[in-house]
Design a protein around this motif. Structure first.
Motif, PDB file in Angstrom:
ATOM      1  N   THR A   1      -9.943  -9.301  -8.867  1.00  0.00           N
ATOM      2  CA  THR A   1      -8.916  -8.554  -9.582  1.00  0.00           C
ATOM      3  C   THR A   1      -8.250  -7.516  -8.683  1.00  0.00           C
ATOM      4  O   THR A   1      -7.018  -7.356  -8.704  1.00  0.00           O
ATOM      5  CB  THR A   1      -9.522  -7.876 -10.817  1.00  0.00           C
ATOM      6  N   ILE A   2      -9.037  -6.806  -7.893  1.00  0.00           N
ATOM      7  CA  ILE A   2      -8.456  -5.804  -7.000  1.00  0.00           C
ATOM      8  C   ILE A   2      -7.643  -6.465  -5.895  1.00  0.00           C
ATOM      9  O   ILE A   2      -6.537  -6.032  -5.552  1.00  0.00           O
ATOM     10  CB  ILE A   2      -9.564  -4.908  -6.414  1.00  0.00           C
ATOM     11  N   TRP A   3      -8.174  -7.547  -5.344  1.00  0.00           N
ATOM     12  CA  TRP A   3      -7.495  -8.192  -4.216  1.00  0.00           C
ATOM     13  C   TRP A   3      -6.145  -8.777  -4.625  1.00  0.00           C
ATOM     14  O   TRP A   3      -5.184  -8.734  -3.851  1.00  0.00           O
ATOM     15  CB  TRP A   3      -8.397  -9.278  -3.642  1.00  0.00           C
ATOM     16  N   LEU A   4      -6.060  -9.298  -5.843  1.00  0.00           N
ATOM     17  CA  LEU A   4      -4.833  -9.961  -6.275  1.00  0.00           C
ATOM     18  C   LEU A   4      -4.027  -9.165  -7.293  1.00  0.00           C
ATOM     19  O   LEU A   4      -2.831  -9.430  -7.470  1.00  0.00           O
ATOM     20  CB  LEU A   4      -5.158 -11.338  -6.876  1.00  0.00           C
ATOM     21  N   GLY A   5      -4.654  -8.204  -7.963  1.00  0.00           N
ATOM     22  CA  GLY A   5      -3.977  -7.528  -9.051  1.00  0.00           C
ATOM     23  C   GLY A   5      -3.537  -6.123  -8.785  1.00  0.00           C
ATOM     24  O   GLY A   5      -2.853  -5.529  -9.620  1.00  0.00           O
ATOM     25  N   VAL A   6      -3.927  -5.549  -7.658  1.00  0.00           N
ATOM     26  CA  VAL A   6      -3.549  -4.180  -7.324  1.00  0.00           C
ATOM     27  C   VAL A   6      -2.452  -4.219  -6.269  1.00  0.00           C
ATOM     28  O   VAL A   6      -2.605  -4.851  -5.216  1.00  0.00           O
ATOM     29  CB  VAL A   6      -4.753  -3.363  -6.826  1.00  0.00           C
ATOM     30  N   SER A   7      -1.358  -3.537  -6.525  1.00  0.00           N
ATOM     31  CA  SER A   7      -0.227  -3.536  -5.605  1.00  0.00           C
ATOM     32  C   SER A   7      -0.546  -2.722  -4.367  1.00  0.00           C
ATOM     33  O   SER A   7      -1.178  -1.667  -4.434  1.00  0.00           O
ATOM     34  CB  SER A   7       1.006  -2.954  -6.302  1.00  0.00           C
ATOM     35  N   SER A   8      -0.116  -3.218  -3.208  1.00  0.00           N
ATOM     36  CA  SER A   8      -0.274  -2.504  -1.931  1.00  0.00           C
ATOM     37  C   SER A   8       0.960  -2.782  -1.092  1.00  0.00           C
ATOM     38  O   SER A   8       1.204  -3.921  -0.707  1.00  0.00           O
ATOM     39  CB  SER A   8      -1.542  -2.942  -1.200  1.00  0.00           C
ATOM     40  N   VAL A   9       1.724  -1.748  -0.813  1.00  0.00           N
ATOM     41  CA  VAL A   9       3.023  -1.924  -0.162  1.00  0.00           C
ATOM     42  C   VAL A   9       3.035  -1.452   1.278  1.00  0.00           C
ATOM     43  O   VAL A   9       4.036  -1.620   1.960  1.00  0.00           O
ATOM     44  CB  VAL A   9       4.111  -1.181  -0.956  1.00  0.00           C
ATOM     45  N   ASN A  10       1.965  -0.871   1.748  1.00  0.00           N
ATOM     46  CA  ASN A  10       1.931  -0.421   3.140  1.00  0.00           C
ATOM     47  C   ASN A  10       0.533  -0.622   3.707  1.00  0.00           C
ATOM     48  O   ASN A  10      -0.403  -1.012   2.984  1.00  0.00           O
ATOM     49  CB  ASN A  10       2.362   1.051   3.262  1.00  0.00           C
ATOM     50  N   ALA A  11       0.400  -0.350   4.994  1.00  0.00           N
ATOM     51  CA  ALA A  11      -0.872  -0.612   5.683  1.00  0.00           C
ATOM     52  C   ALA A  11      -1.989   0.267   5.149  1.00  0.00           C
ATOM     53  O   ALA A  11      -3.144  -0.166   5.029  1.00  0.00           O
ATOM     54  CB  ALA A  11      -0.699  -0.391   7.186  1.00  0.00           C
ATOM     55  N   GLN A  12      -1.681   1.507   4.801  1.00  0.00           N
ATOM     56  CA  GLN A  12      -2.730   2.396   4.313  1.00  0.00           C
ATOM     57  C   GLN A  12      -3.302   1.910   2.987  1.00  0.00           C
ATOM     58  O   GLN A  12      -4.522   1.929   2.782  1.00  0.00           O
ATOM     59  CB  GLN A  12      -2.169   3.809   4.154  1.00  0.00           C
TER      60      GLN A  12
ATOM     61  N   ARG B   1      -4.098   3.517 -10.931  1.00  0.00           N
ATOM     62  CA  ARG B   1      -3.421   3.591 -12.221  1.00  0.00           C
ATOM     63  C   ARG B   1      -2.443   4.762 -12.256  1.00  0.00           C
ATOM     64  O   ARG B   1      -1.333   4.648 -12.805  1.00  0.00           O
ATOM     65  CB  ARG B   1      -4.453   3.720 -13.340  1.00  0.00           C
ATOM     66  N   ARG B   2      -2.848   5.890 -11.682  1.00  0.00           N
ATOM     67  CA  ARG B   2      -1.926   7.027 -11.639  1.00  0.00           C
ATOM     68  C   ARG B   2      -0.717   6.734 -10.765  1.00  0.00           C
ATOM     69  O   ARG B   2       0.389   7.209 -11.040  1.00  0.00           O
ATOM     70  CB  ARG B   2      -2.666   8.267 -11.122  1.00  0.00           C
TER      71      ARG B   2
ATOM     72  N   VAL C   1      -1.199  -0.658 -10.729  1.00  0.00           N
ATOM     73  CA  VAL C   1      -1.950  -1.637 -11.497  1.00  0.00           C
ATOM     74  C   VAL C   1      -1.538  -1.482 -12.966  1.00  0.00           C
ATOM     75  O   VAL C   1      -1.351  -0.357 -13.450  1.00  0.00           O
ATOM     76  CB  VAL C   1      -3.473  -1.441 -11.305  1.00  0.00           C
ATOM     77  N   ASP C   2      -1.384  -2.587 -13.648  1.00  0.00           N
ATOM     78  CA  ASP C   2      -0.964  -2.526 -15.040  1.00  0.00           C
ATOM     79  C   ASP C   2      -2.133  -2.107 -15.928  1.00  0.00           C
ATOM     80  O   ASP C   2      -3.296  -2.225 -15.529  1.00  0.00           O
ATOM     81  CB  ASP C   2      -0.433  -3.891 -15.480  1.00  0.00           C
ATOM     82  N   PRO C   3      -1.879  -1.597 -17.113  1.00  0.00           N
ATOM     83  CA  PRO C   3      -2.960  -1.087 -17.971  1.00  0.00           C
ATOM     84  C   PRO C   3      -4.004  -2.141 -18.323  1.00  0.00           C
ATOM     85  O   PRO C   3      -5.201  -1.824 -18.388  1.00  0.00           O
ATOM     86  CB  PRO C   3      -2.213  -0.608 -19.222  1.00  0.00           C
ATOM     87  N   GLN C   4      -3.585  -3.381 -18.564  1.00  0.00           N
ATOM     88  CA  GLN C   4      -4.562  -4.418 -18.908  1.00  0.00           C
ATOM     89  C   GLN C   4      -5.542  -4.661 -17.763  1.00  0.00           C
ATOM     90  O   GLN C   4      -6.755  -4.760 -17.970  1.00  0.00           O
ATOM     91  CB  GLN C   4      -3.845  -5.721 -19.275  1.00  0.00           C
ATOM     92  N   THR C   5      -5.006  -4.740 -16.554  1.00  0.00           N
ATOM     93  CA  THR C   5      -5.885  -4.941 -15.393  1.00  0.00           C
ATOM     94  C   THR C   5      -6.790  -3.739 -15.187  1.00  0.00           C
ATOM     95  O   THR C   5      -7.982  -3.887 -14.862  1.00  0.00           O
ATOM     96  CB  THR C   5      -5.051  -5.199 -14.130  1.00  0.00           C
ATOM     97  N   GLY C   6      -6.272  -2.541 -15.384  1.00  0.00           N
ATOM     98  CA  GLY C   6      -7.102  -1.345 -15.250  1.00  0.00           C
ATOM     99  C   GLY C   6      -8.237  -1.319 -16.251  1.00  0.00           C
ATOM    100  O   GLY C   6      -9.373  -0.966 -15.915  1.00  0.00           O
ATOM    101  N   ASN C   7      -7.942  -1.686 -17.498  1.00  0.00           N
ATOM    102  CA  ASN C   7      -9.003  -1.727 -18.507  1.00  0.00           C
ATOM    103  C   ASN C   7     -10.052  -2.793 -18.174  1.00  0.00           C
ATOM    104  O   ASN C   7     -11.256  -2.587 -18.395  1.00  0.00           O
ATOM    105  CB  ASN C   7      -8.393  -2.014 -19.874  1.00  0.00           C
ATOM    106  N   LEU C   8      -9.592  -3.937 -17.658  1.00  0.00           N
ATOM    107  CA  LEU C   8     -10.534  -4.982 -17.262  1.00  0.00           C
ATOM    108  C   LEU C   8     -11.447  -4.501 -16.146  1.00  0.00           C
ATOM    109  O   LEU C   8     -12.667  -4.741 -16.165  1.00  0.00           O
ATOM    110  CB  LEU C   8      -9.771  -6.226 -16.818  1.00  0.00           C
ATOM    111  N   LEU C   9     -10.888  -3.791 -15.161  1.00  0.00           N
ATOM    112  CA  LEU C   9     -11.701  -3.265 -14.065  1.00  0.00           C
ATOM    113  C   LEU C   9     -12.715  -2.253 -14.586  1.00  0.00           C
ATOM    114  O   LEU C   9     -13.892  -2.266 -14.184  1.00  0.00           O
ATOM    115  CB  LEU C   9     -10.810  -2.628 -13.006  1.00  0.00           C
TER     116      LEU C   9
END
Length: 427
Positions: free
Chosen positions: A109-120, A302-303, A307-315
């Motif tokens: 879920t984290i690898w595919l469901g959490v947005s990451s737009v830069n190297a950090q 989430r802040r 990540v969308d609320p559904q994915t956050g609740n699942l995590l």
């Protein structure tokens, strides 16, 4: 690379079945060594009874009607003992399956469901993926009473700053000399390496398994390269397992006493012991510290609207399930069979086996091997219960925790190396 080349669950061929050692003759994995003193003591007692009956003029036997009465009660005690022990073994395996599934789900879920737009952000995501695998490994060591972070299968999963904070918080304050605790520990480990101290056999084998060159993975078009955590060298004292204070506590006191034992412990020894295994200084065990790191990452994402609320609740729910699994394993670990029950069972076993020679006295010396066989069977059932009631150790009959954690680490490597991390838009 990540799949086992050996098929574990296959039917052996005729030639292999004929030439292999039969189970009836195997000692490795059995409880023969544990119950041997009990069986030998009963055999000796039966021999004395046979000799006394042979030398005396009168018969010293008892009626056979006594044995059935004891057999029923003893059978009920042994059934409860074996069933309760296997329930603990099965519950431990079930809970570990839940934990393993939770690690897999959160990793995906984290690898595919959490947005990451830069190297950090990519590196933060990679760090959390390692934290998840480290949670399972740290749980394994925690259940085995192995404290600290200085283990070959754990140290490469934790970033250096986390390890330094862990050791610093265990020590409480820096040791004398004005040198920062992490730097002092690193220098001491380097000194041990240069002076010829090596890892113990188990740590050396495990360290070789986890040592590898750094690799990079391109996370798709436009995504930065992800570097794997650097491999760290872990040293253990040649006579003490990692994470143990036992050797040094038996030699001197680190807290000081009237005899001046604290003065004999130099700064080198204090730092080395602390680096090998912080124990009681931590009020929060390492697995829970790792869960807090992962949970903090989820809340921060989430802040940041990554990540969308559904994915956050699942995590959150999956992480709660992992913590529940840790609590269930603690319950199994610290809630053994009541002492009174174990004592009464052992006393009943000895009472029954000591009465048998008198009821079989008409067999003369032939009753000695018969009593030995019965004692071997009954004490063996009790020994199996003792063997499997704590399934988290290193014995051959314990759960394969090392293999479970190794599977998770291999899956983590496969995800990082082979599957591109998606970059969904912010919500």
């Amino acid at each position: 690379m990540y799949e086992s080349a050996e098929l574990k669950n296959r039917v052996p061929g005729f030639r292999e079945a004929v030439t292999s050692f039969p189970d009836a003759l195997r000692l490795r994995g059995s409880v023969v060594g544990n119950i041997l003193p009990n069986v030998l003591s009963i055999t000796l007692f039966a021999t004395l009874v046979a000799v006394a009956n042979d030398r005396l003029d009168s018969r010293i036997g008892l009626p056979n009607t006594i044995v059935p009465s004891f057999s029923v009660v003893l059978g009920l005690l042994l059934v409860f003992r074996s069933n309760s022990a296997y329930d603990r073994y099965w519950e431990g395996r079930r809970v570990w399956s839940i934990l393993k599934t939770g690690v897999r789900n959160v990793t995906r879920t984290i690898w595919l469901g959490v947005s990451s737009v830069n190297a950090q952000e990519q590196q933060e995501k990679l760090k959390v993926i390692r934290y998840l695998t480290a949670f399972a490994v740290a749980t394994k060591h925690y259940l085995r009473g192995e404290n600290g972070v200085n283990y070959p299968d754990l140290v490469e999963l934790l970033p250096e700053d986390f390890r330094d904070r862990y050791v610093e918080s265990a020590l409480g304050t820096s040791i004398q000399g004005g040198m920062s605790t992490p730097q002092a520990i690193n220098n001491l480990i380097q000194q041990e390496a240069e002076s010829g101290q090596h890892m113990t056999g188990r740590s050396r084998a495990s360290g070789a398994r986890y040592t590898g060159s750094s690799t990079t993975h391109s996370g798709g078009s436009g995504s930065p390269a992800l570097s794997r955590a650097p491999t760290a060298t872990v040293l253990s004292h040649p006579t003490v397992p990692s994470g143990s204070f036992a050797f040094f506590r038996s030699k001197t006191s680190l807290n000081g006493d009237s005899n001046g034992a604290a003065e004999s412990v130099n700064e080198h020894t204090q730092l080395l012991v602390s680096a090998m295994g912080p124990t009681a200084a931590h009020d929060l065990v390492l697995p829970l510290q790792l869960i807090f790191q992962i949970q903090n990452y989820v809340y921060s994402q989430r802040r940041a609207n990554n990540v969308d609320p559904q994915t956050g609740n699942l995590l959150n729910s999956t992480l709660a399930t992992m913590v529940d699994s840790l609590g269930s394993m603690e319950r199994i670990l610290i809630t053994p069979i009541p002492l009174a029950y174990r004592i009464h069972l052992k006393q009943s076993l000895y009472l029954y086996c000591c009465l048998l020679p008198f009821t079989l006295i008409d067999m003369h010396y032939l009753m000695i091997p018969v009593v030995t066989a019965i004692a071997f069977t009954l004490f063996g059932i009790d020994g199996i219960g003792q063997e499997i009631e704590n399934p988290f150790g290193y014995d051959i009959n314990d759960l394969p925790l090392d293999r479970i954690c190794e599977d998770l680490r291999r899956e983590m490597d496969y995800v990082i190396d082979s599957l591109p991390a998606s970059d969904p838009p912010a919500f």
